[in-house]
Design a protein around this motif. Structure first.
Motif, PDB file in Angstrom:
ATOM      1  N   ALA A  42       1.189   1.452   1.016  1.00 53.54           N
ATOM      2  CA  ALA A  42       1.138   0.168   1.711  1.00 53.54           C
ATOM      3  C   ALA A  42       2.537  -0.436   1.825  1.00 53.54           C
ATOM      4  N   THR A  43       2.750  -1.181   2.893  1.00 50.50           N
ATOM      5  CA  THR A  43       4.026  -1.859   3.085  1.00 50.50           C
ATOM      6  C   THR A  43       3.927  -3.320   2.643  1.00 50.50           C
ATOM      7  N   LYS A  60      -9.523   0.214   1.997  1.00 50.39           N
ATOM      8  CA  LYS A  60     -10.434  -0.248   0.948  1.00 50.39           C
ATOM      9  C   LYS A  60      -9.680  -1.021  -0.131  1.00 50.39           C
ATOM     10  N   GLU A  61      -8.485  -0.571  -0.461  1.00 44.53           N
ATOM     11  CA  GLU A  61      -7.692  -1.284  -1.467  1.00 44.53           C
ATOM     12  C   GLU A  61      -7.197  -2.631  -0.936  1.00 44.53           C
ATOM     13  N   PHE A  62      -6.941  -2.721   0.370  1.00 42.11           N
ATOM     14  CA  PHE A  62      -6.593  -4.020   0.960  1.00 42.11           C
ATOM     15  C   PHE A  62      -7.756  -4.997   0.784  1.00 42.11           C
ATOM     16  N   VAL A  63      -8.966  -4.537   1.057  1.00 38.93           N
ATOM     17  CA  VAL A  63     -10.157  -5.381   0.882  1.00 38.93           C
ATOM     18  C   VAL A  63     -10.262  -5.809  -0.577  1.00 38.93           C
ATOM     19  N   ALA A  64     -10.092  -4.853  -1.489  1.00 40.53           N
ATOM     20  CA  ALA A  64     -10.191  -5.160  -2.919  1.00 40.53           C
ATOM     21  C   ALA A  64      -9.125  -6.163  -3.351  1.00 40.53           C
ATOM     22  N   LEU A  65      -7.909  -6.019  -2.837  1.00 41.27           N
ATOM     23  CA  LEU A  65      -6.857  -6.975  -3.192  1.00 41.27           C
ATOM     24  C   LEU A  65      -7.212  -8.368  -2.694  1.00 41.27           C
ATOM     25  N   ALA A  76      -2.549   0.494  -6.902  1.00 43.35           N
ATOM     26  CA  ALA A  76      -3.199   1.475  -6.023  1.00 43.35           C
ATOM     27  C   ALA A  76      -2.606   1.425  -4.620  1.00 43.35           C
ATOM     28  N   LEU A  77      -2.269   0.234  -4.143  1.00 39.17           N
ATOM     29  CA  LEU A  77      -1.683   0.104  -2.805  1.00 39.17           C
ATOM     30  C   LEU A  77      -0.278   0.683  -2.736  1.00 39.17           C
ATOM     31  N   GLY A 124     -17.830   6.710   2.961  1.00 38.93           N
ATOM     32  CA  GLY A 124     -17.638   5.745   4.029  1.00 38.93           C
ATOM     33  C   GLY A 124     -16.599   6.166   5.047  1.00 38.93           C
ATOM     34  N   VAL A 125     -16.307   5.262   5.968  1.00 43.77           N
ATOM     35  CA  VAL A 125     -15.404   5.579   7.078  1.00 43.77           C
ATOM     36  C   VAL A 125     -13.997   4.990   6.915  1.00 43.77           C
TER      37      VAL A 125
END
Length: 112
Positions: free
Chosen positions: A75-76, A46-51, A69-70, A39-40
């Motif tokens: 991630a901040t 993707k991990e933000f979406v999953a969270l 994972a974040l 994917g793009v």
């Protein structure tokens, strides 16, 4: 129990499940690998979406694994808070309760 301990317990449980259903575990692992590598969107997005989905689904083990994972993806705290706000908007009051758990988890894991 700390979030680190919860993650360890979840991974132990998953290893046991993987031994019980190896074909299913391999297939799910292949799906996960394909989604994460294809994917793009980058892995952090993707991990933000999953969270966000984990919060709205009220899956505490998922929250812990995706926060972990974040942290590894860089991630901040502010980015995670923005994702949690969106999850609350989509999931209402119950999502707010799990967003608080996610924030606590991310902060603990980020601290070290």
């Amino acid at each position: 129990m700390s979030w680190t301990d919860k993650i360890s317990e979840t991974r132990t449980q998953l290893r046991g499940l993987n031994k019980a259903i190896p074909d299913t575990a391999r297939a799910f692992g292949g799906l996960s690998k394909s989604v994460k590598e294809g994917g793009v969107l980058d892995i952090k997005t993707k991990e933000f979406v999953a969270l966000g989905m984990a919060v709205v689904s009220r899956c505490e083990p998922c929250i812990s694994l995706h926060c972990d994972a974040l942290v590894r993806a860089g991630a901040t705290k502010e980015e995670v808070a923005d994702v949690l706000a969106m999850a609350i908007q989509m999931g209402g009051g119950p999502a707010m309760m799990y967003a608080a758990k996610a924030q606590e988890c991310f902060e603990e894991l980020s601290a070290g």
